[in-house]
Enzyme design. Sequence first.
Site, PDB file in Angstrom:
ATOM      1  CD  GLU A 302      47.739 -52.137  58.615  1.00  0.00           C
ATOM      2  OE1 GLU A 302      46.876 -52.440  59.660  1.00  0.00           O
ATOM      3  OE2 GLU A 302      47.764 -50.502  58.699  1.00  0.00           O
ATOM      4  CG  ASP A 376      47.737 -52.057  65.481  1.00  0.00           C
ATOM      5  OD1 ASP A 376      47.697 -50.734  65.701  1.00  0.00           O
ATOM      6  OD2 ASP A 376      46.842 -52.410  64.554  1.00  0.00           O
ATOM      7  CD  GLU A 404      42.754 -49.519  65.055  1.00  0.00           C
ATOM      8  OE1 GLU A 404      43.320 -48.965  64.938  1.00  0.00           O
ATOM      9  OE2 GLU A 404      42.177 -50.888  64.535  1.00  0.00           O
TER      10      GLU A 404
HETATM   11  O1  GCW Z   1      45.718 -49.889  64.248  1.00  0.00           O
HETATM   12  C1  GCW Z   1      46.006 -50.258  62.535  1.00  0.00           C
HETATM   13  C2  GCW Z   1      44.450 -50.061  62.481  1.00  0.00           C
HETATM   14  C3  GCW Z   1      44.289 -49.320  60.738  1.00  0.00           C
HETATM   15  C4  GCW Z   1      45.423 -48.112  60.360  1.00  0.00           C
HETATM   16  C5  GCW Z   1      46.973 -48.433  61.138  1.00  0.00           C
HETATM   17  C6  GCW Z   1      48.109 -47.431  60.512  1.00  0.00           C
HETATM   18  C7  GCW Z   1      45.702 -46.131  59.723  1.00  0.00           C
HETATM   19  O2  GCW Z   1      43.927 -50.957  62.021  1.00  0.00           O
HETATM   20  O3  GCW Z   1      43.240 -48.927  60.651  1.00  0.00           O
HETATM   21  O4  GCW Z   1      45.590 -47.634  59.289  1.00  0.00           O
HETATM   22  O5  GCW Z   1      46.869 -49.618  62.321  1.00  0.00           O
HETATM   23  O6  GCW Z   1      48.418 -47.856  62.031  1.00  0.00           O
HETATM   24  O7  GCW Z   1      48.755 -47.634  60.248  1.00  0.00           O
END
Ligand code: GCW
Length: 714
Positions: A302, A376, A404
């Site tokens: 990311e 995720d 989240e």
């Molecule tokens: O779940 C995703 C989130 C991001 C997060 C990423 C991660 C900290 O949307 O916000 O970043 O995972 O775990 O690195």
Amino acid sequence: MTLCPLLIMNSRLRSCFGLILVGILSSGVARAEDGYRLWLRYDRIVKPAQPTFYADALSHIVLATPAGTDSPTITAARDELMTGLSGLLGIKADITIEGSVPNAACGEEGYSIQMAARGSISTVVITANHDIGVLYGAFTLLRHVQTDGLINELAVTETPRIQRRILDHWDNLNRTIERGYAGFSLWDWFQLPDRIDPRYRDYARANASIGINGAVLTNVNADALVLTDPYLRKAAALAEAFRPYGIRVYLTARFSAPADVGGLKTADPLDPAVKAWWAAKAEEIYQIIPDFGGFLVKANSEGQPGPQDYGRTHADGANVLADALAPHGGIVMWRAFVYDHHVPDDRAKQAYNEFHPLDGKFHPNVVVQIKNGPVDFQPREPFHPLFGAMLRTPLALELEITQEYLGASVHLAFLAPMWKECLDADTFASGHGSTVARVVDGSVDNHPLTAIAGVANTGTDRNWCGHPLAAANWYAFGRLAWDHTLSADRIAGEWTRMTFSNDPRVEGPIQTMLLASREAVVDYMTPLGLHHLMATDHHYGPGPWVDNLRPDWTPVYYHRADERGIGFDRSATGSNAVGQYAPPVAKIFGDLATCPENLLLWFHHVPWDYRLSSGRTLWDELCLHYQSGVERTRGLQGTWASLAGLIDQERFDHVRVLLSRQERDARGWRDACLQYFQTFSHRPLPAGVEPPEHPLQYYKDVHLHYVPGTPSGL
Ligand code: GCW
């Protein structure tokens, strides 16, 4: 000499004033339950199970270690026992410190609690090899009393199953929190190191009470500034506040830090100047924070920098940091959550593809940190295949305490059942019984370094976690990190008793609500193995139609609904993600007939008229799951309503309002998802499913602004 005003009043006035005072003290103001005390409320137990026995035995407590001396940690244990026992039972305990012989059964952090007769006096003796064990023992004793356990049956010797039990704070230096829904960061960086907010101590107490022994202070989307001298001194002040409670601090290391704040031209891990920079940085950190825990790193994911930027591997990157920390006893937690700019054939396969070939290549003080599932933190995922595939590497489990993808701090979702699903899953890494829990606790492959992390849900909200019931997840994480064999049921019961009451009319209903809540969320958001259906950025509401981002960021990539059916074919005929699991697991997941129905659409693209075990078609079953999710939220509301008058008004009202919003949101998820999927299935809603409240376009047009915790702020 000043006379107390109460003394110079005449007696009538005095009694009138007294009445007002009593009135104030017993009103909502003085007895407000704002949630600040978390599960460490020490209110008087109304009818203790064994009042006289308690008074007798708990009046004399011995804290024993081989050193036999006082320390800040022993003082913390004594203070907690004094406060706890006087609050719970009105006992003023006589607490003494003694020497003891080492007890191998207590290990580094464990303790033993025994009843012992000293002459005619019965005494509770807490023994440990180190002070922190005494503190953990003190908290266990208090929990036992607080949950009204039978004290004469208390004879416990316990050690934690996992060594490093850590909260990962995704807190930014500007105090916003990525995916944080309970206010701003607890760490007041600007005022540190001068001002030590009393909350830091309460944070540490709460963690110690459930055995958490580490905190990563900063976001994995890291700012290299935290590695500079002024910020290290701020972190050191937090470390000092936490130290008596056995909590070490860790920091996130931005991989490009040698260039960002070190003045180098590169962060190539094989460059000698870069190696030297990290070694010097580690040296500097340990000068300032002698018990620093180590680094947590998100690299090449990311947009975060990483070793691949220089053509190096994750192992090259992790090892350079590990070598720098090794002389000081520090560790590196290197995350396997990789999400690079190439769109993979199946996003769920990426971490395995990158990390499996590196098994055995990491230095001994590196632990690879893996999320519970391969995508995720979705409401339901299968366990991550890497847990079954890296026997030569210590693996840490990363759980997300902050909700989240499960309704932020608005929805009730008790996560212990979800985490147990993962911990108890059999990876077959080394034959039958190689559960994720046993891989993580090192018992499958005998790794000496073991770790578990939870992404924290704490913030500056008065009640710490936003939703008055969300602290149950913080509590559950700590309890499972300490002992992953505990049941979700037991944890829910303990937390409820401590947070609310031992009254069975209260405990039973709240425990039931907690245990039912996560499945309700799965039903109204992503039933039958669906995943990643949420709206972009904030991840709060539904967005199954989103198709205008890079493919593997869009819900359509994950659900693959079409005229034929729905679901991601990860079987051997599809992406073959099942091939990343050990053969016995791959066989079960890979076959439509044996795949658990709650993961069906994770692994298979299934025709709309496929018959499920209920005899109903997939379409009907999908609709009924969404409907049942809504009904379950109504069930939660009904159960909560039955607690009127039995718990304090403040928390009662707060939860009541949140549950009503949860029910409304659940309807929104159902109506949005079903109408959208209906554009492919062309089938009517089956009997029992309520007609949608608004047309599909209405849901597509919903735009939520400034949802807390959203990195882009949109
Ligand atoms: O779940 C995703 C989130 C991001 C997060 C990423 C991660 C900290 O949307 O916000 O970043 O995972 O775990 O690195």
